[in-house]
Design a protein around this motif. Structure first.
Motif, mmCIF file in Angstrom:
data_model
loop_
_atom_site.group_PDB
_atom_site.id
_atom_site.type_symbol
_atom_site.label_atom_id
_atom_site.label_comp_id
_atom_site.label_asym_id
_atom_site.label_seq_id
_atom_site.Cartn_x
_atom_site.Cartn_y
_atom_site.Cartn_z
ATOM 1 N N GLU A 1 23.850 15.737 -6.552
ATOM 2 C CA GLU A 1 25.298 15.627 -6.733
ATOM 3 C C GLU A 1 25.872 14.418 -5.982
ATOM 4 O O GLU A 1 26.737 13.713 -6.491
ATOM 5 N N CYS A 2 25.353 14.170 -4.785
ATOM 6 C CA CYS A 2 25.921 13.064 -3.999
ATOM 7 C C CYS A 2 25.578 11.716 -4.630
ATOM 8 O O CYS A 2 26.406 10.810 -4.653
ATOM 9 N N SER A 3 24.356 11.605 -5.161
ATOM 10 C CA SER A 3 23.988 10.351 -5.829
ATOM 11 C C SER A 3 24.860 10.160 -7.070
ATOM 12 O O SER A 3 25.408 9.072 -7.298
ATOM 13 N N MET B 1 33.466 3.827 0.752
ATOM 14 C CA MET B 1 32.694 4.740 1.610
ATOM 15 C C MET B 1 32.555 6.128 1.002
ATOM 16 O O MET B 1 33.473 6.629 0.360
ATOM 17 N N TYR B 2 31.407 6.709 1.233
ATOM 18 C CA TYR B 2 31.119 8.060 0.739
ATOM 19 C C TYR B 2 30.752 8.943 1.920
ATOM 20 O O TYR B 2 29.950 8.560 2.776
ATOM 21 N N ALA B 3 31.351 10.120 1.951
ATOM 22 C CA ALA B 3 31.041 11.070 3.025
ATOM 23 C C ALA B 3 30.636 12.390 2.389
ATOM 24 O O ALA B 3 31.323 12.871 1.480
ATOM 25 N N CYS B 4 29.535 12.947 2.850
ATOM 26 C CA CYS B 4 29.125 14.239 2.313
ATOM 27 C C CYS B 4 30.137 15.295 2.740
ATOM 28 O O CYS B 4 30.479 15.401 3.920
ATOM 29 N N GLY B 5 30.601 16.051 1.766
ATOM 30 C CA GLY B 5 31.670 17.013 2.043
ATOM 31 C C GLY B 5 31.147 18.405 2.323
ATOM 32 O O GLY B 5 29.947 18.614 2.484
ATOM 33 N N VAL C 1 16.356 14.870 5.390
ATOM 34 C CA VAL C 1 16.140 15.433 4.045
ATOM 35 C C VAL C 1 17.217 14.966 3.062
ATOM 36 O O VAL C 1 16.931 14.222 2.119
ATOM 37 N N HIS C 2 18.437 15.375 3.294
ATOM 38 C CA HIS C 2 19.482 15.153 2.286
ATOM 39 C C HIS C 2 19.712 13.666 2.009
ATOM 40 O O HIS C 2 19.629 13.230 0.863
ATOM 41 N N HIS C 3 19.966 12.882 3.037
ATOM 42 C CA HIS C 3 20.232 11.460 2.794
ATOM 43 C C HIS C 3 18.965 10.714 2.374
ATOM 44 O O HIS C 3 19.008 9.779 1.582
ATOM 45 N N THR C 4 17.837 11.149 2.913
ATOM 46 C CA THR C 4 16.559 10.546 2.515
ATOM 47 C C THR C 4 16.346 10.743 1.012
ATOM 48 O O THR C 4 15.974 9.812 0.287
ATOM 49 N N ASN C 5 16.650 11.943 0.534
ATOM 50 C CA ASN C 5 16.465 12.222 -0.891
ATOM 51 C C ASN C 5 17.533 11.545 -1.748
ATOM 52 O O ASN C 5 17.259 11.088 -2.854
ATOM 53 N N GLU C 6 18.744 11.477 -1.223
ATOM 54 C CA GLU C 6 19.809 10.773 -1.961
ATOM 55 C C GLU C 6 19.410 9.316 -2.207
ATOM 56 O O GLU C 6 19.600 8.776 -3.290
ATOM 57 N N ILE C 7 18.852 8.677 -1.166
ATOM 58 C CA ILE C 7 18.469 7.262 -1.302
ATOM 59 C C ILE C 7 17.381 7.133 -2.368
ATOM 60 O O ILE C 7 17.440 6.259 -3.237
HETATM 61 ZN ZN ZN Z 1 25.451 14.333 0.392
#
Ligand code: ZN
Ligand code: AMP
Length: 476
Positions: A221-223, A26-30, A246-252
């Motif tokens: 960074e998250c990707s 699991m990954y959680a945005c910090g 935005v953030h998770h949409t772009n990460e995907i």
């Molecule tokens: Zn993130």
């Protein structure tokens, strides 16, 4: 145990199936470490802690990765504004490194006090610039990027699946045009992967890259870090709901464009904590920290308990009245646990009656983390007279694996109630009378004395030679 979650991607509750048996990645945005975490942020980390503890209880091996954003997070999520770290550094005349270290320590100090288990890996963005550059190069090779005005952008038109998580349809994607602020963007939803030029030319965080000296966009960074530590396909990604559009949409988009495969199986998002006045935000400065609750006389665990009372997918309004009620309920639970421990001399032994309650508790917890429903089983257990003290204690300790209140430690630390010399003499006198009654086979009188002492919270135990007694509480 069957575990079910509401998956933001499908908008459905699904049975959790791990990629590898009995393992969860699991990954959680910090946190963005330019200021203290506010209690809203901490609500999200408590939700993620519940998730992790549920898996640990169910016997899974959990690999939990969390990033520390110490570069690239601009004051606006759409590549506009100034880097939050740089702004904070300028305003406080401390270096960016000093700011990052200070608030990273403050963050873990808060999460420790809330009994949030630390991630398996907490990784800093600034330690992974090479990984981000390599990922951007892969995207470049695959034709997902373009250069404009010195920056490298991700072209969402090259990724037809863009916006699936947020259910952004083509109309909404067009609507974004009106809010676009960066004239370099071909599509208003394109986003920066690497800045070599921004409004803020004197940016102090700069790295060499194939595109010139610059710094990464926030999302990359998250990707880069999640795939480095968890591989290109992992089980769960979580964060607050604000990250969906935005953030998770772009990460995907970045991750799946680079790997060519599905990136994450389950997306879990925590709803916001709000103030009666409205949204709590770090950037507006209108926020409460954990320390401010402590300064107001609360224990950090009162706040944890306060958060457990609401489902993670419901908005929760913070108020000091609500926190006060949580504090009193939590104290009651601690006192009851300490009394139960004294009553059975700490021997927590699972019994079928107690287990019926803890099973019900865990079924609710495994049903999309329905902690409010699970908490009802805590009180039902305490009230249930058919469960022995040691059975109750065992069930409470099991429940505490996710409640995370440290019930066992608290019960062990609790001092046994003190007894004055006068009271001791009175008890000894009553016990002497009970022995005499028994010798005279007046069992009714003997039982009457035992019951009277029990009502005062005094438990007695007959041995061959004498009668032992201990005070276990004040008539709980
Ligand atoms: Zn993130
Ligand atoms: P940040 O440090 O701003 O990147 O946010 C850290 C985490 O807190 C993210 O998962 C956010 O989605 C979440 N978050 C931000 N504001 C709130 C809030 N008011 N309530 C709950 N979670 C929040």
């Amino acid at each position: 145990m069957e575990i079910r979650f509401y998956n933001t991607m499908s908008r459905k509750t699904e049975i959790f199936e791990p990629i590898e048996p009995m393992k969860v990645k699991m990954y959680a945005c910090g946190p963005t470490v330019y200021n203290y975490a506010h209690i809203g942020n901490l609500r999200t980390y408590i939700f993620e802690d519940l998730l992790k503890r549920l898996f640990l209880h169910a016997g899974y091996e959990v690999n939990h990765v969390m990033n520390i954003t110490d570069v690239g997070h601009l004051t606006g999520d759409n590549d506009d504004g100034e880097d939050k770290m740089v702004k904070s550094s300028r305003e406080s005349s401390r270096t960016v490194r000093e700011i990052a270290d200070f608030y990273t320590n403050a963050f873990f100090n808060d999460t420790d006090r809330l009994h949030i288990l630390r991630p398996t890996t907490a990784c800093k963005a600034t330690d992974h610039i090479d990984d981000m550059i390599a990922l951007i190069q892969t995207l470049e090779k695959k034709g997902f990027t373009y250069e404009a005005g010195g920056n490298i952008y991700f072209s969402i038109d090259r990724f037809p699946e863009y916006g699936r998580l947020a259910r952004l349809d083509s109309q909404q994607l067009q609507a974004g045009a009106r809010v676009a602020v960066d004239g370099n963007k071909r599509n208003p939803h394109d986003f920066v992967l690497w800045f070599t030029r921004s409004k803020y030319e004197n940016h102090v965080l700069l790295w060499d890259s194939p595109w010139g000296k610059g710094y990464p966009g926030w999302h990359i960074e998250c990707s880069a870090m999640s795939m480095k530590y968890l591989g290109p396909h992992f089980d769960i990604h979580c964060g607050g709901i604000d990250h969906i559009p935005v953030h998770h949409t772009n990460e995907i988009a970045q991750s799946e464009a680079a790997s060519g495969e599905k990136w994450v199986d389950y997306w879990l998002h925590g709803e916001f904590l709000i103030l009666d006045k409205g949204k709590m935000s770090k950037s507006s400065g209108s926020f409460l920290t954990l320390q401010s609750l402590i300064d107001a006389g609360y224990d950090p665990l009162d706040y944890r308990w306060f958060c457990l009372g609401a489902h993670y997918r419901s908005q929760l309004t913070f108020s000091f009245d609500g926190l006060k009620a949580a504090a009193s309920a939590r104290r009651k639970l601690f006192t009851r646990t300490a009394a139960l421990k004294a009553e059975c001399a700490g021997a927590a032994v699972e019994t079928p009656e107690g287990k019926a309650h803890s099973d019900r508790f865990w079924r609710a917890a495994a049903d999309d983390l329905n902690l409010p429903k699970a908490l009802a089983s805590v009180w039902a257990l305490l009230k249930d007279e058919t469960v022995s003290p040691s059975g109750k204690l065992a069930a409470l300790y099991s429940m505490d694996e996710i409640l995370g209140l440290g019930l066992r430690e608290a019960a062990e630390a609790a001092d046994p109630p003190s007894v004055s010399a006068e009271e001791k003499a009175r008890i000894e006198e009553l016990l002497a009378q009970r022995r005499e009654a028994k010798a005279a086979r007046d069992f009714a009188r003997a039982d009457e004395i035992r019951d009277r002492l029990a009502a005062e919270g005094i438990r007695i135990r007959d041995t061959a030679e004498t009668t032992l007694w201990e005070k276990i509480g004040g008539g709980m």
